[in-house]
Enzyme design. Structure first.
Site, mmCIF file in Angstrom:
data_model
loop_
_atom_site.group_PDB
_atom_site.id
_atom_site.type_symbol
_atom_site.label_atom_id
_atom_site.label_comp_id
_atom_site.label_asym_id
_atom_site.label_seq_id
_atom_site.Cartn_x
_atom_site.Cartn_y
_atom_site.Cartn_z
ATOM 1 N N HIS A 168 -5.711 1.547 -6.204
ATOM 2 C CA HIS A 168 -5.141 2.639 -5.397
ATOM 3 C C HIS A 168 -6.243 3.334 -4.579
ATOM 4 C CE1 HIS A 168 -1.552 5.641 -5.277
ATOM 5 N NE2 HIS A 168 -2.170 5.565 -4.109
ATOM 6 N N ASP A 225 -2.262 -2.586 -4.026
ATOM 7 C CA ASP A 225 -3.167 -1.448 -4.192
ATOM 8 C C ASP A 225 -2.502 -0.336 -4.994
ATOM 9 O OD1 ASP A 225 -5.719 -0.105 -3.555
ATOM 10 O OD2 ASP A 225 -4.447 1.278 -2.403
ATOM 11 N N ARG A 243 4.091 2.495 -2.515
ATOM 12 C CA ARG A 243 4.191 2.978 -3.893
ATOM 13 C C ARG A 243 4.473 1.781 -4.796
ATOM 14 N NH1 ARG A 243 1.672 6.648 -2.799
ATOM 15 N NH2 ARG A 243 2.081 8.887 -3.019
ATOM 16 N N GLU A 260 -0.219 3.392 -13.392
ATOM 17 C CA GLU A 260 -1.612 3.537 -12.957
ATOM 18 C C GLU A 260 -2.339 4.493 -13.896
ATOM 19 O OE1 GLU A 260 -1.943 4.601 -8.830
ATOM 20 O OE2 GLU A 260 -0.703 2.945 -8.158
ATOM 21 N N VAL A 299 0.841 -1.198 0.000
ATOM 22 C CA VAL A 299 0.000 0.000 0.000
ATOM 23 C C VAL A 299 0.874 1.246 0.000
ATOM 24 C CG1 VAL A 299 -2.039 -1.031 1.086
ATOM 25 C CG2 VAL A 299 -0.185 -0.142 2.531
#
Length: 315
Positions: A272, A248, A224, A253, A222
């Protein structure tokens, strides 16, 4: 004294800054116009915390804002050598995401231990298949990242009965140093990544580290996406070197539809969202206004980032 100009790097929905009416000249910009607008701003609010526009626009000509605030915990998306070397103060949104992310991590731990993804799959397929699940209490976890988010994760996992070790940049009371990480990972049932992205942490979870984990262990990121060598994690899962993982955050992204990560066995993919609970944007806006109150009054700002380290020190 002239009214300060507050420049907002926009994202929808826009922040609620009504309390600053008459106290700041609020202007809005998108990424394309940021370089042109920067020299005229006293304060920059990076509301679009997914954008790399600041890192790209900052090295240009002309004056720069005296203060930059990002509505995020991480600052890697905006930091560049020119900003790091400048006299500009950088602050972040420390404190907003700590407990929501800790709760999300706990939910992932419980979901994997209790095999909830397969239960839901079997329900959709109308399959009755009894299994045994894993007990969380009595397990061991190592949390990498000793800032407020990492500490909140430790507290939450301890409430579930998990013995938890915290690893940070430097060893101190209650915090292990990087030299202890390999030993702790080799004994852990759960390895939780919540570290900031720096040159020291980039790619720290690689094939060597996944290879030293127990076959029954699981990994959660969780922090980077760039902390993890994604191909190495995919291989570790495919070859069953570890039992499972949850990501996540990702190198790219949004995660592209053709990414092989969507199909990796025993991997939970989420977009995320671990820190985003109902009302989080209002909390971010209110936090910025409180910081603006302090800046306007000449008081020391909280949440000041060490621009060389890439995070708020002191934890």
């Amino acid at each position: 004294m002239p009214t300060p100009t507050l420049l907002v790097l926009d994202a929808e929905p826009l922040p609620r800054l009504g309390r600053l009416t008459g106290r700041a000249r609020i202007e809005h910009t998108d990424a394309a116009a940021l370089a042109e607008r920067l020299p005229h701003a006293d304060v920059l609010l990076v509301w679009d915390f997914t954008s790399h526009a600041v890192r790209e626009a900052w090295p240009g000509d002309g004056p720069r804002p005296r203060w930059v605030h990002t509505a995020s915990a991480g600052v890697d998306h905006l930091m560049c050598p020119e900003l790091a070397a400048s006299g500009t103060v950088v602050t972040n949104a420390r404190g907003i995401f700590d407990q929501p992310i800790a709760e999300y991590v706990a939910a992932l731990v419980l979901a994997m231990a209790k095999d909830l993804p397969r239960t839901l799959d079997f329900q959709r397929e109308r399959i009755w298949r009894h299994r045994e699940s894993q007990k969380v209490t009595g397990g061991r976890a190592v949390v990498v990242g000793s800032g407020p988010i990492g500490r909140a994760i430790v507290r939450t996992l301890k409430a579930l009965g998990v013995t938890t070790a915290l690893v940070g940049r430097t060893p101190r009371t209650g915090v292990h140093g990087p030299g202890d990480l390999d030993r702790l990972m080799s004994r852990a049932d759960w390895v939780i990544s919540a570290a900031p992205l720096t040159e020291q942490t980039r790619g720290m979870f690689d094939a060597r580290r996944f290879g030293m984990m127990q076959p029954s262990a699981r990994f959660v990121n969780v922090g980077r996406g760039q902390l993890v060598v994604e191909d190495a994690l995919a291989e570790a899962l495919a070859k069953r070197w570890i039992a499972g993982a949850a990501l996540d955050v990702f190198e790219a992204e949004p995660l592209p539809p053709d990414s092989p990560l969507w199909q990796v066995p025993n991997l939970i993919v989420s977009p995320h969202m671990s820190g985003d609970t109902a009302g989080w944007r209002d909390e971010l806006g209110a936090q910025f206004v409180e910081l603006y109150d302090a800046w306007e009054a000449g008081r020391p700002l909280p949440n000041v980032v060490d621009k060389q380290r890439g995070y708020v020190p002191g934890h």
